[in-house]
Scaffold this motif. Sequence first.
Motif, short mmCIF file in Angstrom:
data_model
loop_
_atom_site.label_atom_id
_atom_site.label_comp_id
_atom_site.label_asym_id
_atom_site.label_seq_id
_atom_site.Cartn_x
_atom_site.Cartn_y
_atom_site.Cartn_z
N ASP A 8 24.44 38.50 -6.04
CA ASP A 8 24.63 38.38 -7.49
C ASP A 8 26.13 38.45 -7.78
N THR A 35 13.46 44.27 4.88
CA THR A 35 12.05 44.58 4.62
C THR A 35 11.15 43.34 4.59
N ASP A 36 11.69 42.18 4.99
CA ASP A 36 10.93 40.92 4.99
C ASP A 36 10.58 40.41 3.60
N GLU A 37 11.19 40.97 2.56
CA GLU A 37 10.96 40.43 1.22
C GLU A 37 11.50 39.00 1.14
N LYS A 46 11.34 32.85 -0.85
CA LYS A 46 11.71 33.76 0.26
C LYS A 46 13.21 33.71 0.50
N LEU A 60 16.63 43.35 1.31
CA LEU A 60 15.47 42.45 1.19
C LEU A 60 15.20 41.77 2.53
N LEU A 101 14.71 30.66 -5.66
CA LEU A 101 15.30 31.96 -5.35
C LEU A 101 14.38 33.09 -5.76
N LYS A 102 14.25 34.04 -4.86
CA LYS A 102 13.53 35.26 -5.21
C LYS A 102 14.37 36.08 -6.18
N ALA A 103 15.66 36.17 -5.89
CA ALA A 103 16.52 37.00 -6.74
C ALA A 103 17.98 36.68 -6.50
N PHE A 104 18.79 37.00 -7.49
CA PHE A 104 20.24 37.13 -7.29
C PHE A 104 20.46 38.60 -7.01
N ASP A 105 20.75 38.97 -5.79
CA ASP A 105 20.77 40.39 -5.46
C ASP A 105 21.82 40.66 -4.39
N LYS A 141 17.86 27.32 -7.97
CA LYS A 141 17.39 28.52 -8.69
C LYS A 141 15.87 28.72 -8.66
#
Lengths: 303, 389
Positions: free
Chosen positions: B203, B255-257, B198, B252, B242-246, B239
């Motif tokens: 990035d 939107t609660d991602e 979460k 995110l 992590l959900k993403a490098f964004d 790492k």
Amino acid sequence: MTAATIKRPRRSYAWLLLVPAGIWYLVFFLIPSFFPLVFSFAQSDPTGGVILKDFSLANYARFLDCNFLAWNEFGECIYLKVFTQTIVFALFGTLGCLLLAYPLAYFLATRVGKWRITLLVLIIIPFWTSFLIRTYAWVVLLADQGLINSFLVNLGLIADDARIPMLYNPFAVYLGIVYNYLPLMIFPLYVSLERLDKSLLEASKDLGADRFATFRQVTLPLTAPGLFTGILLTFIPLTGEYIVPAILGGSKTLLMGNLVANQFLQSRDWSFGSASSVMLILILVAFILIWYRASEGQEVEVV
Amino acid sequence: MKHNQIIRRQRITRRGFLYVAGIGGSAALLAACGGQTASPTSAPPTAASAGAPTAGSAALEKELYIYNWADYLSQDNVDRFSKENDVKVTLDFYQSNEDLLAKIEAGGTGYDVVAPTGYMVQLMADKGMLLPLDLSRIPNYKYMSPPFDKGRPHDPDNKWSVTKDWGTTGIAWNTEKIKEDVTSLEDFWNLAEKYSGKVAVMDSSPEVIGLTLKALGYSYNSCDPAELDAALKKLLALKPHLKAFDSSYFDLLATDEIWMSLSWNGDVFNANSKRAAAGKPESISYVIAKEGGELWEDDWVILKNAPHPNAALAWINFVLDPQNQAKESEATFYASGENEAKKYMSEEVTTNHAIYPADEVLAKLEAVQVLPGDCLQAREELWTKLKSA
């Protein structure tokens, strides 16, 4: 005698047909390719750009370096690893497309009849939308709070706090890849399957081959040109792909495309960025030559 | 909400644009299209004659071309400047410092004023792209407050630039989902483990590596190999969670991602306004980690070949007027370099710690420096190892 007199003028003008494409390749392919080649041997200017002196192979040495001395710490073949990961990624992506495309193309070419054109158009229609938008659309579908998960939660099939992680993982990346590159594989396969002489299949059957043997010994060799073209058309762009892994994979991997872009934009190391892209081009050219030889062999064997 | 009060921001932030721009190479295309609206081709001769404008020759040209980040100006200021001085102002936009550099390097752009980030000011000055600023023609410069009045690391003598605005890099999190107190980068690492999957980071290697170095107690701009190795170890531990490098992490968050991310300060307003639009509570909070972080600033500079240098100087002086500075901050939600300007801002802005951090917090922040080539290379290798791990 007469044949010769007719041939002569034809020959002398035929080369003109090459002029438009020749100019195109010269201006937009050969000359631009020359820049990274020269840059890759030069020195990077730390403020961006290159200094055209002290030409050396240092950038290639760096690309191939494996730092064996520090192997146990963080020593590893940093860039060769990225390179290998890119090739593996492209191979899996191509394989994924192939596994889906061959049965589909076979079905379209042999079983559909008058619906053929309609179905082919249906395959193409999604590609009237931009590549980026189609890829972002998958984010909307696959996200934790996305349509699929929310739908399942609303149906009561999964709990709100146990949503299925479908985005930002290899699954999402290969899904996006297969989705985006599938037509490149379908069409060459379709064309060669469609041209397949059905009487050869009947002959095979008459000679006592079962379905599998017919497919392996007749259908597959005869559609090899389409297969080779499809694989080439999919594999080569995949080695330069980096948008799908960024959007659907959350940028958690690094491919050659990202590596080259980072060299130019983030570390302002133009000469190493050039060397990286030249390496990629060289390997691709080698791949294509080997592939070409192999496909030539195939055709000779069959025909 | 002791760290900050949350207010809305309607616009996309300047840095949020980086992400979209980087992908698909649309940046260059957009820049090329935009350029057509702002390409007076008669640039060089005018610029040559006005190379060193004096107070006496201050007749303003009738036009001004500003090249800036998107939604990063008060339109009201532009309109009033235009009306009061009878100057037609044309705005054009870029999406990253590197875009800007590439466009200017290509030459013949016809732009007068641009707004690069500090390190890029230094690069552009080193490359001879900028016109030295005649501060005697920018009297409003006197309102500039420390540390922006002099001795800025990228332009210590105020030769090339004045501060447009400034901001910070820290941690953003959703106070509805994460009830723990977030005050430090150590908290970020610990909570990332607890709320694995979460969490995101941008990035962008300079910020992520810089903040990791800060978490370890080193300098944001460190080039020491041992310190960079330690940073890599710490990032490798982060790492898997992590959900993403964004760099669109604010989307995110909206939107609660994800529930937590490393973040630029302005993006918090973006995330909250998107949440408000979706009927969600505006629960994204921002804190500068107590270990410290990045202090960045964007500057006004004039290009060497500016076709309208007098109008450019007049614009910079106009926008440095404290009342106009206040309008800028109200529009962009980024802080002004002039303390005087705070008098004219709403309390909502001046008391917001995401915009104006407390002095003791500010003291711990570091400016990004132009790093030497071998250091950039070492950091790039670190990033490559992290991503390919």
